[in-house]
Design a protein around this motif. Sequence first.
Motif, PDB file in Angstrom:
ATOM      1  N   GLU A  85       3.538   3.560  -9.074  1.00  0.00           N
ATOM      2  CA  GLU A  85       3.489   2.843  -7.801  1.00  0.00           C
ATOM      3  C   GLU A  85       4.832   2.908  -7.073  1.00  0.00           C
ATOM      4  O   GLU A  85       4.866   2.965  -5.835  1.00  0.00           O
TER       5      GLU A  85
ATOM      6  N   TYR B  16       1.819   2.113   0.435  1.00  0.00           N
ATOM      7  CA  TYR B  16       1.467   0.708   0.611  1.00  0.00           C
ATOM      8  C   TYR B  16       1.771   0.186   2.009  1.00  0.00           C
ATOM      9  O   TYR B  16       1.624  -1.010   2.267  1.00  0.00           O
TER      10      TYR B  16
ATOM     11  N   GLU C 252      -4.395  -0.082   1.180  1.00  0.00           N
ATOM     12  CA  GLU C 252      -3.839  -0.001  -0.169  1.00  0.00           C
ATOM     13  C   GLU C 252      -3.116  -1.279  -0.550  1.00  0.00           C
ATOM     14  O   GLU C 252      -2.382  -1.856   0.254  1.00  0.00           O
ATOM     15  N   ASN C 253      -3.314  -1.703  -1.800  1.00  0.00           N
ATOM     16  CA  ASN C 253      -2.676  -2.908  -2.322  1.00  0.00           C
ATOM     17  C   ASN C 253      -2.117  -2.609  -3.707  1.00  0.00           C
ATOM     18  O   ASN C 253      -2.871  -2.212  -4.608  1.00  0.00           O
ATOM     19  N   PRO C 254      -0.832  -2.800  -3.926  1.00  0.00           N
ATOM     20  CA  PRO C 254      -0.240  -2.480  -5.225  1.00  0.00           C
ATOM     21  C   PRO C 254      -0.632  -3.488  -6.303  1.00  0.00           C
ATOM     22  O   PRO C 254      -0.906  -4.659  -6.013  1.00  0.00           O
TER      23      PRO C 254
ATOM     24  N   PRO D 290       3.362  -5.620  -7.003  1.00  0.00           N
ATOM     25  CA  PRO D 290       3.994  -5.615  -5.675  1.00  0.00           C
ATOM     26  C   PRO D 290       5.447  -6.033  -5.652  1.00  0.00           C
ATOM     27  O   PRO D 290       6.151  -5.762  -4.676  1.00  0.00           O
TER      28      PRO D 290
END
Length: 277
Positions: free
Chosen positions: A88, A97, A102-104, A107
């Motif tokens: 990521e 992101y 898109e969502n990590p 984060p």
Amino acid sequence: MAFLHVLILVILSLNRYKNNKAMAEGSSGSEFTLDSIRKSLIRQEDTIVFCLMERARFPINSALYNQSLDLVPGFSGPLVDFIVQETEAVQAKAGRYVNPEENPFFPDNLPPSLVPNYNYSQVLHPGGASININKAIWDMYLNQLLPLFVVAGDDGNYASTAASDLSCLQALSRRIHYGKFVAEIKFRDAPHDYEPLIRAKDADELMKLLTDKRVEEMVKKRVEKKAIVFGQDVSGSNNADSKHYKVGPSVVARLYDEWVIPLTKRVEVEYLIRRLN
């Protein structure tokens, strides 16, 4: 190694540009409709089925998820966490992101993008755009879904297994968080239906309003059929009883029934609750 790192960033950037362009042209402005969103969700079904088939190539490889093994010096946690976090980080540098689709999964402390940001259409309301339920998706995938379709054993291919896991996780996350786009277009189409419930913070009634059992049954049947068509092993036998599937079609249908659809609606409700903020 430096050249390889740059090459990965370039490839990811090019792929991101193609995806961003398609999203901007097909899901924004005057073309942003419930029909365009549904078409995107149907395409994502293909991706999810193929990702599950790729993961099924490997056994469970449980050492990958073992909290106590400490396989990476200086890193506290399972090997899968390390691989996903590092991947990521590279993808964040390529701007993954920045994309609202898109969502990590990790984060915190992601590096900033090193490439010029694409000019995304502002489709989502700022109050709900940051919703991220990847912790629930992670838990569901590792603890409930994986045991349903992978065999026992350990073949030592931990890096490849984790890469397949991440592909599955990202495909599921993208599909489930698309609930934000679904909720936005539904709100735009009938604000008079949603605003009183949003102001009352009535999550239960919002859930009822969003639920369409007929559509949900159609989706479950469609993904089950896709698993049959895409996942059937081809052999010279014409014996229907000898058919074998890379991932059980019933597993894919159950995935949507028990997790994908409910989690998507959870995202929709959370988004709508914040829609008038």
